[in-house]
Design a protein around this motif. Structure first.
Motif, PDB file in Angstrom:
ATOM      1  N   UNK A  28       0.826  -1.205   0.000  1.00  0.00           N
ATOM      2  CA  UNK A  28       0.000   0.000   0.000  1.00  0.00           C
ATOM      3  C   UNK A  28       0.861   1.257   0.000  1.00  0.00           C
ATOM      4  N   UNK A  29       1.958   1.254   0.765  1.00  0.00           N
ATOM      5  CA  UNK A  29       2.843   2.422   0.805  1.00  0.00           C
ATOM      6  C   UNK A  29       3.560   2.608  -0.533  1.00  0.00           C
ATOM      7  N   UNK A  30       3.949   1.504  -1.156  1.00  0.00           N
ATOM      8  CA  UNK A  30       4.595   1.591  -2.465  1.00  0.00           C
ATOM      9  C   UNK A  30       3.634   2.180  -3.500  1.00  0.00           C
ATOM     10  N   UNK A  31       2.395   1.687  -3.519  1.00  0.00           N
ATOM     11  CA  UNK A  31       1.422   2.184  -4.489  1.00  0.00           C
ATOM     12  C   UNK A  31       1.120   3.665  -4.254  1.00  0.00           C
ATOM     13  N   UNK A  32       1.032   4.075  -2.988  1.00  0.00           N
ATOM     14  CA  UNK A  32       0.782   5.486  -2.690  1.00  0.00           C
ATOM     15  C   UNK A  32       1.950   6.352  -3.144  1.00  0.00           C
ATOM     16  N   UNK A  33       3.169   5.886  -2.900  1.00  0.00           N
ATOM     17  CA  UNK A  33       4.350   6.648  -3.315  1.00  0.00           C
ATOM     18  C   UNK A  33       4.435   6.741  -4.834  1.00  0.00           C
ATOM     19  N   UNK A  34       4.159   5.619  -5.518  1.00  0.00           N
ATOM     20  CA  UNK A  34       4.204   5.618  -6.982  1.00  0.00           C
ATOM     21  C   UNK A  34       3.127   6.525  -7.564  1.00  0.00           C
TER      22      UNK A  34
END
Length: 207
Positions: A28-34
């Motif tokens: 979830x954090x990766x998708x938000x950052x991307x």
């Protein structure tokens, strides 16, 4: 680097935490950052290096979960806009189609999402990995959701038993994408009303 299997933490790295974190939390954090990079700076900004630095997940994890930065960008786009594009099912198929298509046209014309989807679709024409990821993460899930809503409307008797639901979806949203990507013409409430009227009631003269 903060990850699903973090070891050897460096106290100078703010995002680094001790121990193992749930994979869902990391993803979830990766998708938000991307998504932040994609919406702020465009496709070119979504690299594994920058997403790793921003999210705290290791590049090893990113390579494990996504075959390319483009595939990550496609999933991040859908993750960011999914809530705005929820398809209502109130029992009135015409009202539900209008509500969803208006939400879609608003997103495409009044939000950064319209420019982002142009970039994604354009890049996908020369990137088969991105093209497959966009279809898997965004295109087909959106279409499948619309078909499910229309199938329930057909069960209620609001559509013909033999109505080809996938074709109906392609007629409506395909026309919007054609305007957006090919003709560069307006997407507005008037267009939505005319598309729905034509799709549900047809162009043939009344008998």
């Amino acid at each position: 680097m903060d990850d699903v299997s973090t070891s050897g933490e460096n106290a100078s790295t703010p995002r680094r935490r001790r121990g193992r974190r749930p994979a869902g939390e990391v993803r979830a954090e990766v998708l938000a950052a991307a998504a932040d990079l994609l919406f702020d700076d465009g496709m070119a900004a979504v690299t594994f290096e920058r997403v790793s630095t921003t999210s705290g997940a290791s590049k090893t994890t990113l390579y494990k979960w996504w075959p390319s930065p483009g595939a990550l960008a496609a999933e991040a786009y859908f993750d960011r806009v999914e809530e705005a594009l929820e398809f209502p099912d109130t029992g009135d198929v015409e009202a539900d189609l209008r509500s969803q298509l208006m939400a879609f046209t608003h997103l495409m014309t009044d939000d950064r999402a319209g420019q982002v989807v142009r970039e994604l679709i354009g890049a996908a024409q020369s990137d088969p990995v991105l093209r497959a990821a966009f279809a898997t993460s965004y295109g087909r899930p959106r279409r499948d959701e619309a078909v499910r809503v229309l199938a329930r409307a057909r069960e209620r008797g609001q559509l013909r038993e033999d109505a080809p639901l996938d074709v109906l979806v392609d007629q409506l949203w395909g026309a919007c994408y054609h305007r957006l990507l090919v003709l560069d013409e307006a997407l507005d409430a008037d267009l939505v009303d005319r598309l729905i009227s034509n799709a549900l009631h047809g162009a043939a003269p009344a008998r």
